[in-house]
Scaffold this motif. Sequence first.
Motif, PDB file in Angstrom:
ATOM      1  N   ARG A  71     -14.588 -22.791   2.303  1.00  0.00           N
ATOM      2  CA  ARG A  71     -13.180 -22.147   2.643  1.00  0.00           C
ATOM      3  C   ARG A  71     -13.509 -20.699   1.863  1.00  0.00           C
ATOM      4  O   ARG A  71     -14.457 -19.914   1.538  1.00  0.00           O
ATOM      5  CB  ARG A  71     -12.779 -23.137   1.179  1.00  0.00           C
ATOM      6  N   THR A  72     -12.373 -20.025   1.971  1.00  0.00           N
ATOM      7  CA  THR A  72     -12.022 -18.605   2.018  1.00  0.00           C
ATOM      8  C   THR A  72     -11.634 -18.855   0.317  1.00  0.00           C
ATOM      9  O   THR A  72      -9.763 -19.207   0.557  1.00  0.00           O
ATOM     10  CB  THR A  72     -11.710 -18.236   2.437  1.00  0.00           C
ATOM     11  N   VAL A  73     -11.707 -18.312  -0.444  1.00  0.00           N
ATOM     12  CA  VAL A  73     -11.414 -17.529  -1.876  1.00  0.00           C
ATOM     13  C   VAL A  73     -10.463 -16.533  -1.841  1.00  0.00           C
ATOM     14  O   VAL A  73     -11.521 -15.182  -1.729  1.00  0.00           O
ATOM     15  CB  VAL A  73     -11.959 -17.658  -2.669  1.00  0.00           C
ATOM     16  N   SER A  74      -9.067 -16.021  -2.301  1.00  0.00           N
ATOM     17  CA  SER A  74      -8.625 -14.722  -2.043  1.00  0.00           C
ATOM     18  C   SER A  74      -8.186 -14.371  -3.857  1.00  0.00           C
ATOM     19  O   SER A  74      -7.697 -15.329  -4.522  1.00  0.00           O
ATOM     20  CB  SER A  74      -8.116 -14.739  -0.926  1.00  0.00           C
ATOM     21  N   TYR A  75      -8.234 -12.844  -4.214  1.00  0.00           N
ATOM     22  CA  TYR A  75      -7.919 -12.231  -5.249  1.00  0.00           C
ATOM     23  C   TYR A  75      -7.158 -11.509  -5.030  1.00  0.00           C
ATOM     24  O   TYR A  75      -7.333 -10.385  -3.782  1.00  0.00           O
ATOM     25  CB  TYR A  75      -8.956 -12.545  -6.351  1.00  0.00           C
ATOM     26  N   LEU A  76      -6.317 -11.323  -6.049  1.00  0.00           N
ATOM     27  CA  LEU A  76      -4.499 -10.380  -5.375  1.00  0.00           C
ATOM     28  C   LEU A  76      -4.934  -9.260  -6.287  1.00  0.00           C
ATOM     29  O   LEU A  76      -4.530  -9.098  -7.936  1.00  0.00           O
ATOM     30  CB  LEU A  76      -3.608 -10.700  -5.475  1.00  0.00           C
ATOM     31  N   SER A  77      -5.117  -7.444  -6.035  1.00  0.00           N
ATOM     32  CA  SER A  77      -5.555  -7.129  -7.247  1.00  0.00           C
ATOM     33  C   SER A  77      -4.113  -5.953  -6.813  1.00  0.00           C
ATOM     34  O   SER A  77      -3.789  -5.529  -5.824  1.00  0.00           O
ATOM     35  CB  SER A  77      -6.218  -5.842  -6.614  1.00  0.00           C
ATOM     36  N   GLU A  78      -3.665  -5.633  -7.827  1.00  0.00           N
ATOM     37  CA  GLU A  78      -2.600  -4.475  -7.820  1.00  0.00           C
ATOM     38  C   GLU A  78      -2.488  -3.436  -9.145  1.00  0.00           C
ATOM     39  O   GLU A  78      -3.908  -3.655  -9.769  1.00  0.00           O
ATOM     40  CB  GLU A  78      -1.021  -4.795  -9.024  1.00  0.00           C
ATOM     41  N   TYR A  79      -1.745  -2.210  -8.136  1.00  0.00           N
ATOM     42  CA  TYR A  79      -2.687  -0.944  -9.205  1.00  0.00           C
ATOM     43  C   TYR A  79      -1.735   0.416  -9.271  1.00  0.00           C
ATOM     44  O   TYR A  79      -1.388   1.308  -8.568  1.00  0.00           O
ATOM     45  CB  TYR A  79      -4.067  -0.041  -8.816  1.00  0.00           C
ATOM     46  N   ASP A  80      -0.651  -0.029  -8.549  1.00  0.00           N
ATOM     47  CA  ASP A  80       0.727   0.790  -8.623  1.00  0.00           C
ATOM     48  C   ASP A  80       1.710   0.771  -9.906  1.00  0.00           C
ATOM     49  O   ASP A  80       1.246   0.310 -11.441  1.00  0.00           O
ATOM     50  CB  ASP A  80       1.685   0.835  -7.822  1.00  0.00           C
ATOM     51  N   ALA A  81       1.844   1.795 -10.305  1.00  0.00           N
ATOM     52  CA  ALA A  81       2.284   2.814 -11.867  1.00  0.00           C
ATOM     53  C   ALA A  81       3.539   2.325 -12.089  1.00  0.00           C
ATOM     54  O   ALA A  81       4.219   2.917 -10.881  1.00  0.00           O
ATOM     55  CB  ALA A  81       1.473   3.531 -12.239  1.00  0.00           C
ATOM     56  N   LEU A  82       3.931   2.427 -12.837  1.00  0.00           N
ATOM     57  CA  LEU A  82       5.700   2.876 -13.035  1.00  0.00           C
ATOM     58  C   LEU A  82       6.073   4.005 -13.348  1.00  0.00           C
ATOM     59  O   LEU A  82       5.282   4.763 -13.872  1.00  0.00           O
ATOM     60  CB  LEU A  82       6.270   1.554 -14.623  1.00  0.00           C
ATOM     61  N   PRO A  83       7.294   4.394 -13.380  1.00  0.00           N
ATOM     62  CA  PRO A  83       7.302   6.109 -13.378  1.00  0.00           C
ATOM     63  C   PRO A  83       7.671   6.676 -14.133  1.00  0.00           C
ATOM     64  O   PRO A  83       8.739   5.569 -15.642  1.00  0.00           O
ATOM     65  CB  PRO A  83       8.742   6.025 -12.195  1.00  0.00           C
ATOM     66  N   GLY A  84       7.348   7.228 -15.605  1.00  0.00           N
ATOM     67  CA  GLY A  84       7.510   7.713 -16.093  1.00  0.00           C
ATOM     68  C   GLY A  84       6.932   7.201 -17.196  1.00  0.00           C
ATOM     69  O   GLY A  84       6.080   7.863 -18.643  1.00  0.00           O
ATOM     70  N   ILE A  85       5.863   6.305 -17.505  1.00  0.00           N
ATOM     71  CA  ILE A  85       5.000   5.339 -18.249  1.00  0.00           C
ATOM     72  C   ILE A  85       4.500   5.047 -18.091  1.00  0.00           C
ATOM     73  O   ILE A  85       2.931   4.708 -18.533  1.00  0.00           O
ATOM     74  CB  ILE A  85       6.345   4.064 -19.162  1.00  0.00           C
ATOM     75  N   GLY A  86       3.285   5.494 -16.369  1.00  0.00           N
ATOM     76  CA  GLY A  86       2.198   5.049 -15.913  1.00  0.00           C
ATOM     77  C   GLY A  86       2.237   3.301 -16.197  1.00  0.00           C
ATOM     78  O   GLY A  86       3.093   2.415 -15.569  1.00  0.00           O
ATOM     79  N   HIS A  87       0.988   3.426 -16.603  1.00  0.00           N
ATOM     80  CA  HIS A  87       0.282   1.617 -16.296  1.00  0.00           C
ATOM     81  C   HIS A  87       1.560   0.369 -17.265  1.00  0.00           C
ATOM     82  O   HIS A  87       0.503  -0.374 -18.120  1.00  0.00           O
ATOM     83  CB  HIS A  87      -0.971   1.504 -16.266  1.00  0.00           C
TER      84      HIS A  87
END
Length: 398
Positions: A71-87
């Motif tokens: 089978r195929t297992v996937s992981y979802l990676s996010e890395y975008d920041a917010l305006p003004g306050i970063g992460h």
Amino acid sequence: MDILKRVEEISGELDELRNFIYENPELGFEEYKSSKAHIDLLKKHGFEIECPYMGCETSFKAVYDSKKEGRTVSYLSEYDALPGIGHGCGHNILGATATGAGIVLSKLIDEIGGRVIVFGTAAEEVGGTKIEIANSDELKDVDVAIEMHPASYNSLTPNSLALSTRRFEFFGKTSHASDAPEKGINALDAQIVLFSAINALRQETKDGTRIHGIIKDGGKAANIIPDYTDSRFYARSPEKKDLLEILEKLENCAKGAALATGCEVKISEYEKGNDNTVRNNSFNAVLKEKLEKYLDEEIKDIELNKGSTDAGNFSHEVPTIHGYFKIADESVNGHTVELREATMTDYAFSQMKKVIAAIVEVGITILTDDEVFEKIIKEFEENVKNGKIIPHRKLNKN
């Protein structure tokens, strides 16, 4: 098999990753440094990379294939920041968790069989790549998706609200509002009729429905009949099928307002929407078992999160986990400076490593336990039959 020991072996690299992305916050679709940092680490550990992906220069698909059936297992990676306050949403640590889990599972999968994919999903905060992936055929060979979001509590996957946007532009005719009002066609009147119609509509919507909007442009001067106005609306509902009905009613309200005032109306989507997350109880049971193995604190079972997430779009295509893990005190909310600072604490890093171990074990269960996997798939298919889940292929076909 000591999974946590495997996590510790790459913990230095993961610490560098969360630090680097924290120090280099980038907004959605601008995450060039952040996506490259993930890609470089995944390449180092033997993943094959597709980037740009889905037409986006800051999204990627990283695949490790055991070359054995499975089978195929996937992981979802996010890395975008917010305006003004970063992460302030913690995506620096979220992305490191997903990429770390993918790497650790890749070290085990040659013996087990199957594939592991890390999807680099850019711009989650502004309607990003998960939506494009879910609306394509990219998931046809993916069996499950897994994502864990940093927060001020531990939780299994909750349901979330489906979200869609509508922009209503009305076009009329200018005239002097006092000297020759009969020669004008008032586009602001159309907006007022629209808002009144929507307010009346709220009485007949299901519990949990949200409709909220603003007028962006209501005219230029009080003595000029406006020939153009612009309003923006969000509509939310606990179920995608109900949201589709609400959208049809909203559009009919706008058409009625145009007819009533003699205006023309243009209806469009101004931001990409999110499907509701449909949690899979059988999949959540696996997550609960594995989190309890590694986390000492309470793991909540929250039925409904009243926000929206693009992980919901994935949940209409494959069984999906979108749980939460505690990195801060419960008084800390998301999208804040306080949560941003919490991502860099030793406690958060310790929690991250434990969660990576837990979701690696979730992945191993999917790859090796036929009985559990079939139970998860059966629940997913039942939700398709009863209309709770509407895959994009079914929606387009209809």
